[in-house]
Scaffold this motif. Sequence first.
Motif, PDB file in Angstrom:
ATOM      1  N   LYS A 181      -3.419  -8.468  -6.264  1.00 32.36           N
ATOM      2  CA  LYS A 181      -4.039  -9.936  -6.019  1.00 32.36           C
ATOM      3  C   LYS A 181      -4.408  -9.832  -4.572  1.00 32.36           C
ATOM      4  O   LYS A 181      -4.842 -11.258  -4.385  1.00 32.36           O
ATOM      5  CB  LYS A 181      -2.973 -10.731  -6.453  1.00 32.36           C
ATOM      6  N   ARG A 182      -4.563  -9.101  -3.803  1.00 28.60           N
ATOM      7  CA  ARG A 182      -5.014  -8.950  -2.458  1.00 28.60           C
ATOM      8  C   ARG A 182      -3.995  -9.935  -1.455  1.00 28.60           C
ATOM      9  O   ARG A 182      -4.296 -10.670  -0.762  1.00 28.60           O
ATOM     10  CB  ARG A 182      -6.411  -9.505  -2.155  1.00 28.60           C
ATOM     11  N   THR A 183      -2.651  -9.853  -2.117  1.00 28.12           N
ATOM     12  CA  THR A 183      -1.879 -10.799  -1.166  1.00 28.12           C
ATOM     13  C   THR A 183      -0.827 -10.031  -0.200  1.00 28.12           C
ATOM     14  O   THR A 183       0.212 -10.579   0.181  1.00 28.12           O
ATOM     15  CB  THR A 183      -1.036 -11.617  -2.358  1.00 28.12           C
ATOM     16  N   LEU A 184      -1.048  -8.681  -0.167  1.00 29.86           N
ATOM     17  CA  LEU A 184      -0.178  -8.051   0.932  1.00 29.86           C
ATOM     18  C   LEU A 184      -0.570  -8.156   2.334  1.00 29.86           C
ATOM     19  O   LEU A 184      -1.728  -8.625   2.543  1.00 29.86           O
ATOM     20  CB  LEU A 184      -0.318  -6.421   0.601  1.00 29.86           C
ATOM     21  N   PRO A 185       0.425  -8.081   3.250  1.00 30.58           N
ATOM     22  CA  PRO A 185       0.303  -8.426   4.457  1.00 30.58           C
ATOM     23  C   PRO A 185      -0.630  -7.461   5.392  1.00 30.58           C
ATOM     24  O   PRO A 185      -0.224  -7.078   6.421  1.00 30.58           O
ATOM     25  CB  PRO A 185       1.718  -8.442   4.909  1.00 30.58           C
ATOM     26  N   PHE A 186      -1.702  -7.243   4.757  1.00 28.03           N
ATOM     27  CA  PHE A 186      -2.820  -6.209   5.448  1.00 28.03           C
ATOM     28  C   PHE A 186      -4.266  -6.859   5.077  1.00 28.03           C
ATOM     29  O   PHE A 186      -4.368  -7.633   4.267  1.00 28.03           O
ATOM     30  CB  PHE A 186      -2.698  -4.942   4.716  1.00 28.03           C
ATOM     31  N   PRO A 187      -5.099  -6.356   5.879  1.00 26.75           N
ATOM     32  CA  PRO A 187      -6.420  -7.084   5.612  1.00 26.75           C
ATOM     33  C   PRO A 187      -6.964  -7.061   4.295  1.00 26.75           C
ATOM     34  O   PRO A 187      -6.939  -5.997   3.614  1.00 26.75           O
ATOM     35  CB  PRO A 187      -7.475  -6.249   6.510  1.00 26.75           C
ATOM     36  N   ALA A 188      -7.671  -8.163   3.708  1.00 22.88           N
ATOM     37  CA  ALA A 188      -7.967  -8.182   2.285  1.00 22.88           C
ATOM     38  C   ALA A 188      -9.158  -7.166   2.021  1.00 22.88           C
ATOM     39  O   ALA A 188      -9.100  -6.767   1.175  1.00 22.88           O
ATOM     40  CB  ALA A 188      -8.523  -9.439   1.922  1.00 22.88           C
ATOM     41  N   ALA A 189      -9.883  -6.814   3.227  1.00 25.54           N
ATOM     42  CA  ALA A 189     -11.061  -5.885   3.006  1.00 25.54           C
ATOM     43  C   ALA A 189     -10.465  -4.306   2.676  1.00 25.54           C
ATOM     44  O   ALA A 189     -10.740  -3.749   1.724  1.00 25.54           O
ATOM     45  CB  ALA A 189     -11.819  -5.894   4.155  1.00 25.54           C
ATOM     46  N   ALA A 190      -9.463  -4.070   3.458  1.00 22.82           N
ATOM     47  CA  ALA A 190      -8.742  -2.778   3.234  1.00 22.82           C
ATOM     48  C   ALA A 190      -8.116  -2.728   1.774  1.00 22.82           C
ATOM     49  O   ALA A 190      -8.073  -1.767   0.903  1.00 22.82           O
ATOM     50  CB  ALA A 190      -7.746  -2.590   4.142  1.00 22.82           C
ATOM     51  N   GLN A 191      -7.524  -3.894   1.249  1.00 26.24           N
ATOM     52  CA  GLN A 191      -7.051  -4.077  -0.053  1.00 26.24           C
ATOM     53  C   GLN A 191      -7.898  -3.869  -1.119  1.00 26.24           C
ATOM     54  O   GLN A 191      -8.170  -3.235  -1.975  1.00 26.24           O
ATOM     55  CB  GLN A 191      -6.111  -5.202  -0.317  1.00 26.24           C
ATOM     56  N   GLN A 192      -9.080  -4.361  -0.620  1.00 21.26           N
ATOM     57  CA  GLN A 192     -10.505  -4.361  -1.722  1.00 21.26           C
ATOM     58  C   GLN A 192     -10.782  -2.845  -1.704  1.00 21.26           C
ATOM     59  O   GLN A 192     -11.249  -2.428  -3.023  1.00 21.26           O
ATOM     60  CB  GLN A 192     -11.459  -5.359  -1.394  1.00 21.26           C
ATOM     61  N   GLN A 193     -10.939  -2.271  -0.724  1.00 19.69           N
ATOM     62  CA  GLN A 193     -11.371  -0.980  -0.909  1.00 19.69           C
ATOM     63  C   GLN A 193     -10.569   0.125  -1.639  1.00 19.69           C
ATOM     64  O   GLN A 193     -10.949   0.955  -2.370  1.00 19.69           O
ATOM     65  CB  GLN A 193     -11.430  -0.388   0.577  1.00 19.69           C
ATOM     66  N   VAL A 194      -9.193  -0.207  -1.364  1.00 23.23           N
ATOM     67  CA  VAL A 194      -8.363   0.771  -2.253  1.00 23.23           C
ATOM     68  C   VAL A 194      -8.563   0.283  -3.806  1.00 23.23           C
ATOM     69  O   VAL A 194      -8.360   1.187  -4.580  1.00 23.23           O
ATOM     70  CB  VAL A 194      -6.797   0.471  -1.718  1.00 23.23           C
ATOM     71  N   ALA A 195      -8.484  -0.794  -3.973  1.00 25.77           N
ATOM     72  CA  ALA A 195      -8.693  -1.210  -5.526  1.00 25.77           C
ATOM     73  C   ALA A 195      -9.843  -0.568  -6.121  1.00 25.77           C
ATOM     74  O   ALA A 195     -10.251  -0.101  -7.193  1.00 25.77           O
ATOM     75  CB  ALA A 195      -8.831  -2.787  -5.592  1.00 25.77           C
ATOM     76  N   GLU A 196     -11.153  -0.582  -5.242  1.00 24.72           N
ATOM     77  CA  GLU A 196     -12.264   0.082  -5.819  1.00 24.72           C
ATOM     78  C   GLU A 196     -12.193   1.637  -5.934  1.00 24.72           C
ATOM     79  O   GLU A 196     -12.597   2.153  -6.978  1.00 24.72           O
ATOM     80  CB  GLU A 196     -13.383  -0.023  -4.806  1.00 24.72           C
ATOM     81  N   ILE A 197     -11.337   2.455  -5.384  1.00 26.96           N
ATOM     82  CA  ILE A 197     -11.120   3.667  -5.281  1.00 26.96           C
ATOM     83  C   ILE A 197     -10.285   4.229  -6.517  1.00 26.96           C
ATOM     84  O   ILE A 197     -10.246   5.295  -6.726  1.00 26.96           O
ATOM     85  CB  ILE A 197     -11.100   4.564  -3.889  1.00 26.96           C
TER      86      ILE A 197
END
Length: 272
Positions: A181-197
């Motif tokens: 849900k991209r709600t971790l306390p880290f940049p949303a862009a980084a969470q998006q990249q991890v979701a992609e890979i």
Amino acid sequence: MVFGLRASVAGVAVTLISANQVMALTWREEPSLRPLFEKAGVDGTFVLLDERDRAWRGTNRQRAEQRFSPASTFKIPNSLIALSLGVVANVDQLIPYTGDPNPFMREWLEPMGMRGAIRVSNVPLYQELARRIGLARMQAAIQRLHYGNEQIGSNVTTFWLRGPLAISAIEQTQFLAGLAKRTLPFPAAAQQQVAEITRIDGGPGWSLHAKTGWQNAPGAGVGWWVGWVKRGDQVYPFALNIAMRGSADAPKREQLGRESLRALKIIPKPNR
């Protein structure tokens, strides 16, 4: 963001603590799952976090609450931490091989980015990322994520393989819920990249993100398959672990995980 877990094997309710709510969740034993593990001849657990039903749905609750080494499932938070701290610019930045000249897998010898490394579970590459992150920053990040027991000891390249870091299947689903849900306390862009890979499958209206793990590979140990399914605007984090006797049990992680997701009607049956 998911902050913590309060759970008791003897009790009925467990508690999911999020940034803006405290939600009491119950454990729902799913009778369709246990026969899958019995047929495969392995001891294990599967748990799915279903926030709509306010329940953890699964089998073998006692094991679902037991902490084990995350092994290569830690590549998911390791990727997130590395991207968030800027030790790599993106998931395609090539990283030279710095491991043993005779690795567990020959594919690891080539320079690759995280996109390729997570697919072949490149342990030396992720150990290099951990060295670049450093012990202090890694410890702080793990505590910020409230990941498992939050203990990494003094060796920044082995704590997720040999301990002391440990996490339960239920705690895996909590961490993955935040990432999905991209709600971790880290940049949303980084969470998006991890979701992609971590995306390994999908179809109209749904996607499957997952990572395997194998503690003590190639010997007997704990095998993992964790991730989430995104279906429409709903996410379903899940975690499976089994007691593996050796390499013959390795394929059973994903096989059992997919069978469990199908039994719970989270992903469709494969086309014949």
